[in-house]
Design a protein around this motif. Structure first.
Motif, short mmCIF file in Angstrom:
data_model
loop_
_atom_site.label_atom_id
_atom_site.label_comp_id
_atom_site.label_asym_id
_atom_site.label_seq_id
_atom_site.Cartn_x
_atom_site.Cartn_y
_atom_site.Cartn_z
N ASP A 400 0.82 -0.98 -0.07
CA ASP A 400 0.19 0.14 -0.38
C ASP A 400 1.18 1.32 0.13
OD1 ASP A 400 -2.56 1.43 0.12
OD2 ASP A 400 -3.25 1.16 1.96
N SER A 401 0.14 2.66 -0.66
CA SER A 401 1.30 3.55 -0.37
C SER A 401 1.40 4.29 0.53
CB SER A 401 0.42 4.66 -0.97
OG SER A 401 -1.09 4.89 -1.13
N ALA A 402 2.13 5.18 1.25
CA ALA A 402 1.45 6.05 2.26
C ALA A 402 0.31 6.54 2.48
CB ALA A 402 3.10 7.10 2.06
N LYS A 403 0.00 6.36 3.67
CA LYS A 403 -1.27 7.48 4.09
C LYS A 403 -1.13 9.01 3.85
CE LYS A 403 -3.30 4.16 5.23
NZ LYS A 403 -3.97 3.15 5.18
N ASN A 404 -2.35 9.19 3.13
CA ASN A 404 -1.46 11.12 2.95
C ASN A 404 -2.69 11.19 3.32
OD1 ASN A 404 -1.71 13.26 -0.12
ND2 ASN A 404 -1.90 12.29 -1.26
N LYS A 405 -2.16 12.80 3.64
CA LYS A 405 -3.11 13.71 5.05
C LYS A 405 -4.20 14.97 4.26
CE LYS A 405 0.05 14.42 8.55
NZ LYS A 405 1.23 15.06 9.04
N ASP A 406 -4.27 14.57 2.96
CA ASP A 406 -5.11 15.48 1.96
C ASP A 406 -6.41 14.38 1.02
OD1 ASP A 406 -5.96 16.11 -0.73
OD2 ASP A 406 -5.05 17.76 -0.54
N VAL A 433 -2.81 -7.45 0.97
CA VAL A 433 -1.99 -6.14 0.87
C VAL A 433 -1.48 -5.99 2.36
CG1 VAL A 433 -2.89 -4.02 1.14
CG2 VAL A 433 -4.33 -4.78 0.29
N LEU A 434 -0.34 -5.36 2.16
CA LEU A 434 0.96 -4.92 3.41
C LEU A 434 0.75 -3.44 3.12
CD1 LEU A 434 3.61 -7.00 2.16
CD2 LEU A 434 2.31 -7.44 3.73
N PRO A 435 0.52 -3.39 4.67
CA PRO A 435 1.22 -1.47 4.92
C PRO A 435 1.84 -1.36 5.05
CG PRO A 435 0.28 -2.82 7.07
CD PRO A 435 0.71 -3.71 5.87
N TRP A 436 2.05 0.58 3.84
CA TRP A 436 2.79 0.89 4.07
C TRP A 436 3.99 1.25 5.41
CZ3 TRP A 436 5.59 3.38 0.34
CH2 TRP A 436 6.65 4.69 0.68
N GLU A 437 4.92 1.01 4.94
CA GLU A 437 6.00 1.02 6.02
C GLU A 437 7.31 1.85 5.95
OE1 GLU A 437 6.79 0.00 9.14
OE2 GLU A 437 5.26 -1.72 8.77
N THR A 438 7.51 2.66 6.67
CA THR A 438 8.50 4.19 6.94
C THR A 438 9.92 3.47 6.88
OG1 THR A 438 7.32 6.07 7.86
CG2 THR A 438 9.31 5.94 7.19
N SER A 439 10.21 2.09 7.56
CA SER A 439 11.41 2.26 7.43
C SER A 439 11.72 0.98 6.28
CB SER A 439 11.09 0.83 8.83
OG SER A 439 10.58 -0.10 8.29
N LEU A 440 11.42 0.49 5.02
CA LEU A 440 11.20 -0.14 4.06
C LEU A 440 11.63 0.88 2.71
CD1 LEU A 440 9.29 -3.43 4.21
CD2 LEU A 440 11.43 -2.61 5.39
N GLU A 441 10.49 2.32 2.58
CA GLU A 441 10.67 3.15 1.70
C GLU A 441 12.07 4.09 0.96
OE1 GLU A 441 9.08 7.14 2.46
OE2 GLU A 441 9.84 7.26 4.77
N LYS A 450 11.85 -3.43 13.14
CA LYS A 450 10.98 -2.16 12.77
C LYS A 450 10.76 -2.02 12.64
CE LYS A 450 16.14 -0.34 12.63
NZ LYS A 450 16.87 1.07 12.10
N LEU A 451 9.86 -3.45 11.77
CA LEU A 451 8.32 -3.29 11.51
C LEU A 451 6.92 -2.70 12.72
CD1 LEU A 451 9.19 -6.25 8.19
CD2 LEU A 451 9.03 -3.60 8.42
N THR A 452 5.98 -2.50 12.12
CA THR A 452 5.04 -2.69 13.37
C THR A 452 4.31 -3.92 13.01
OG1 THR A 452 3.70 -1.93 10.89
CG2 THR A 452 4.27 -0.15 12.05
N PRO A 453 3.56 -4.13 14.67
CA PRO A 453 2.54 -5.36 14.58
C PRO A 453 1.25 -5.84 13.27
CG PRO A 453 3.04 -4.59 16.65
CD PRO A 453 3.74 -3.48 15.17
N LYS A 454 0.82 -4.54 13.09
CA LYS A 454 0.19 -4.49 11.92
C LYS A 454 0.73 -5.31 10.18
CE LYS A 454 -3.25 -2.27 9.12
NZ LYS A 454 -3.96 -0.61 8.70
N THR A 455 2.22 -5.03 10.06
CA THR A 455 2.52 -5.91 8.97
C THR A 455 3.32 -6.87 9.54
OG1 THR A 455 3.40 -3.64 8.27
CG2 THR A 455 4.34 -5.23 8.25
N HIS A 456 3.41 -6.76 10.72
CA HIS A 456 3.55 -8.47 10.92
C HIS A 456 2.74 -9.54 10.89
CE1 HIS A 456 7.25 -7.19 14.37
NE2 HIS A 456 7.92 -7.21 12.56
N ARG A 457 1.92 -8.95 11.64
CA ARG A 457 0.44 -9.49 11.17
C ARG A 457 0.60 -9.74 9.65
NH1 ARG A 457 -0.93 -7.12 15.36
NH2 ARG A 457 -2.03 -5.30 14.20
N ALA A 458 -0.08 -8.98 8.87
CA ALA A 458 -0.27 -9.11 7.75
C ALA A 458 1.16 -10.19 7.11
CB ALA A 458 -0.34 -7.76 6.65
#
Length: 470
Positions: A400-406, A433-441, A450-458
Motif C-alpha cells: 500500500d501507499s503512504a497515508k495521505n493527509k489530503d 495488502v501490506l501496510p506502508w512501512e516508513t522503514s522500507l521506503e 522495525k516493522l509494525t505489529p500490523k505488518t507482522h500480522r499481515a
C-alpha cells in the motif's frame, strides 16, 4: 469508578479526583505504563476500581487491591469513554473447556450392544438336541469357533483405530498471550484469546504444516522497484521464523539483484550464485551441506540463507537458464523451500527457468499505476507461456501507499487500491495488502524488528496463503 484513557499518543489516569497525563509512543506502551502508574499512584488508596478506555477498543475494568491488579466487569455507566465516539460493549471471555467435566456422550464413540459371539454360540449349542456318540468310536469334543465370514461381519460393528482418533475431544486453545488479555494473564488470570489472536494462531499452524517434498516459490513482476525483493526477503523471514527448517532466498536476477544489499546481517562471503555453479562438482553426491556456508549468507534471527546474484561491476559472466536449472537441482537436495527473487525480463532464460521450476508464484506490486500495470502484464505473460494453472494458484501481494493527509488524494489512493485488488482477484487464488512501512521506503536494510505489529500480522497471513497453495 475512576477512569483511564489511552490513545496512540497520550495516557490519562483520573484517580480519586487527581489527573495524571503522560505522553506515550503507542497504545501497547500505554497499557504497560498504565499498570505501573496504577501501582504507583493507587498504593495510598488501598482498593480502587478503574474503567480503562483504549482508543478503538472495547472498555475493560481493572481493580487494584493489596498490591495486585485484576480484571473486573465494567459498570454500564462507566463503560462509555469521555470521547463521543461509540465504543463496543465488552465481550465476555470464552470459558476454557474443562475436559474433566465433559459428558462421555460428547465423545460420540460407538457403543457395542448385545451379547458376545461366545455367549451366543454357547446358547445356540445348548438349545440343539444332542445325539449320542457311538460307543465304539467316541469323537473328541470340537471347540466352537466362529467362521471367517461371521468374524468379519462382527468386526464391522466395532470401532476402528481411525474412529478412535477422530472421536477424541478437541484440544482447548491456550489462554491469551497478546493484548489486554495476555497482559492480564501475566498476573495469573486465564482469559481466552481474542478473535484476532485466534486468527493469527490458525495462520501460524498453516505455515508450519508439513509438506511432502521440496517446494520452490517464484516472486515476480516485470517492473523494477515494484517490491519483489522486499516481499521475497520478508516472506523468507516469516518462513524461517515461524516454519523453521531449511529455507533459501535466491536472487535470480538476470543482471544484478539487490537482495543481498537489503540484508541487515553482515555478509560472511562475497561468493554468489555463479561461484557456486563453478563449484557444483564438489557438492554433487557428496552431501557436504556444511560447505555451503562459503556460498550462502545466513540471515541471523530470520533463520534463512541468502544466495546473492552477481555483484555490480563484476567481470564474471552472468548465470543463464541452464545454469539456474543445474543449481536448482543441486540446492533442492539441501533446502526444503526456496524463494526465488526474479528480474524484470520475461524473455530472459533465468526468468523462464524459474517459472518452469516454480511450484507456486507470488505476484507483487505497489499501490501505483505503473507497478499495477506491470503486475497485470506479468500475469498475461505467464498465461501466454502456458502457466495459467500456476497463475490461478498464485498469491498477489500489494504494498500500500503512504497515508495521505489530503482527503482528495487519499480517496484516489483508496479507489486505485480497490481497482488493483479487483483485477488481481480475477486471476489469482488470494490477494493481500501490506501496510506502508516508513522503514522500507528508502530501499535500505530490511529490519524485522522495525516493522509494525500490523505488518507482522499481515506477513503471517500472506505466508499462510502461500503455504496453503503448496
Amino acid at each position: 469508578m475512576n477512569t483511564a484513557h489511552i490513545t496512540t499518543k497520550t495516557l490519562t489516569l483520573e484517580l480519586e479526583g487527581t489527573t495524571y497525563t503522560e505522553n506515550i509512543t503507542d497504545k501497547e506502551t500505554g497499557r504497560k505504563r498504565l499498570l505501573g502508574l496504577i501501582q504507583e499512584k493507587a498504593a495510598a488508596t488501598g482498593s480502587t476500581d478503574i474503567a480503562v478506555h483504549v482508543q478503538g477498543e472495547e472498555p475493560i475494568g481493572l481493580r487494584y487491591a493489596s498490591g495486585k491488579v485484576s480484571k473486573i466487569d465494567v459498570p454500564q455507566q462507566a463503560a462509555q469513554p469521555a470521547v463521543k465516539e461509540p465504543q463496543a460493549e465488552p465481550v465476555e471471555p470464552i470459558a476454557p473447556i474443562d475436559l474433566d467435566e465433559m459428558d462421555d456422550d460428547a465423545l460420540d464413540m460407538p457403543v457395542l450392544e448385545g451379547r458376545t459371539m461366545r455367549e451366543e454360540a454357547a446358547e445356540t449349542k445348548a438349545s440343539e438336541p444332542v445325539s449320542p456318540a457311538p460307543v465304539a468310536a467316541p469323537q473328541p469334543t470340537a471347540v466352537s469357533r466362529p467362521s471367517v465370514a461371521a468374524h468379519a461381519a462382527t468386526n464391522t460393528s466395532k470401532p476402528t483405530a481411525e474412529q478412535f482418533y477422530t472421536a477424541k475431544p478437541t484440544t482447548a486453545e491456550e489462554p491469551a498471550r497478546q493484548g489486554w488479555r495476555g497482559m492480564l494473564n501475566s498476573f495469573g488470570l486465564s482469559l481466552a484469546p481474542s478473535n484476532e489472536e485466534l486468527s493469527e494462531r490458525k495462520a501460524r499452524r498453516e505455515i508450519q504444516r508439513g509438506l511432502k517434498s521440496h517446494k520452490t516459490i517464484m516472486v515476480a513482476n516485470l517492473k523494477g522497484g515494484a517490491g519483489k525483493t522486499t516481499v521475497a526477503y520478508l516472506l523468507s523471514s516469516v518462513l524461517g521464523r515461524v516454519r523453521g527448517g531449511t529455507v533459501l532466498a535466491w536472487d535470480n536476477n538476470e543482471n544484478r539483484g539487490t537482495l543481498a544489499y537489503r540484508s541487515p546481517v553482515e555478509a560472511n562471503t562475497t561468493n554468489t550464485a555463479i561461484d557456486l555453479l563453478h563449484e557444483m562438482s564438489f557438492f554433487e553426491n557428496s552431501g557436504q551441506t556444511a560447505e555451503l556456508i562459503n556460498f550462502v549468507r545466513p540471515q541471523g534471527e530470520n533463520k534463512f540463507d541468502l544466495l546473492a546474484s552477481q555483484h555490480q561491476g563484476s567481470d564474471k559472466p552472468v548465470i543463464n537458464g541452464e545454469g539456474f536449472i543445474s543449481l536448482h537441482n543441486l540446492l533442492r537436495s539441501f533446502y526444503r523451500m526456496m524463494i526465488i527473487d526474479t528480474g524484470n525480463a520475461s524473455n530472459a532464460s533465468t526468468w523462464q527457468a524459474a517459472a518452469a521450476t516454480a511450484d507456486e508464484m507470488v505476484i507483487v506490486c505497489s499501490n501505483a499505476e505503473d507497478s499495477a500495470q506491470t503486475a497485470a502484464e506479468t500475469i498475461d505473460a505467464l498465461i501466454k507461456k502456458g502457466y495459467q494453472e500456476k497463475v490461478e494458484n498464485s498469491v498477489a501481494v500489494i504494498i500500500d501507499s503512504a497515508k495521505n493527509k489530503d482527503r482528495t488524494k487519499a480517496k484516489v489512493d483508496k479507489e486505485r487500491l480497490e481497482r488493483i485488488q479487483n483485477h488481481l482477484a480475477q486471476h489469482v487464488r488470494a490477494v493481500h495488502v501490506l501496510p506502508w512501512e516508513t522503514s522500507l521506503e528508502n530501499g535500505g536494510a530490511i529490519d524485522w524488528d522495525k516493522l509494525t505489529p500490523k505488518t507482522h500480522r499481515a506477513l503471517i497471513e500472506v505466508s499462510a496463503s502461500v503455504v496453503a497453495g503448496l
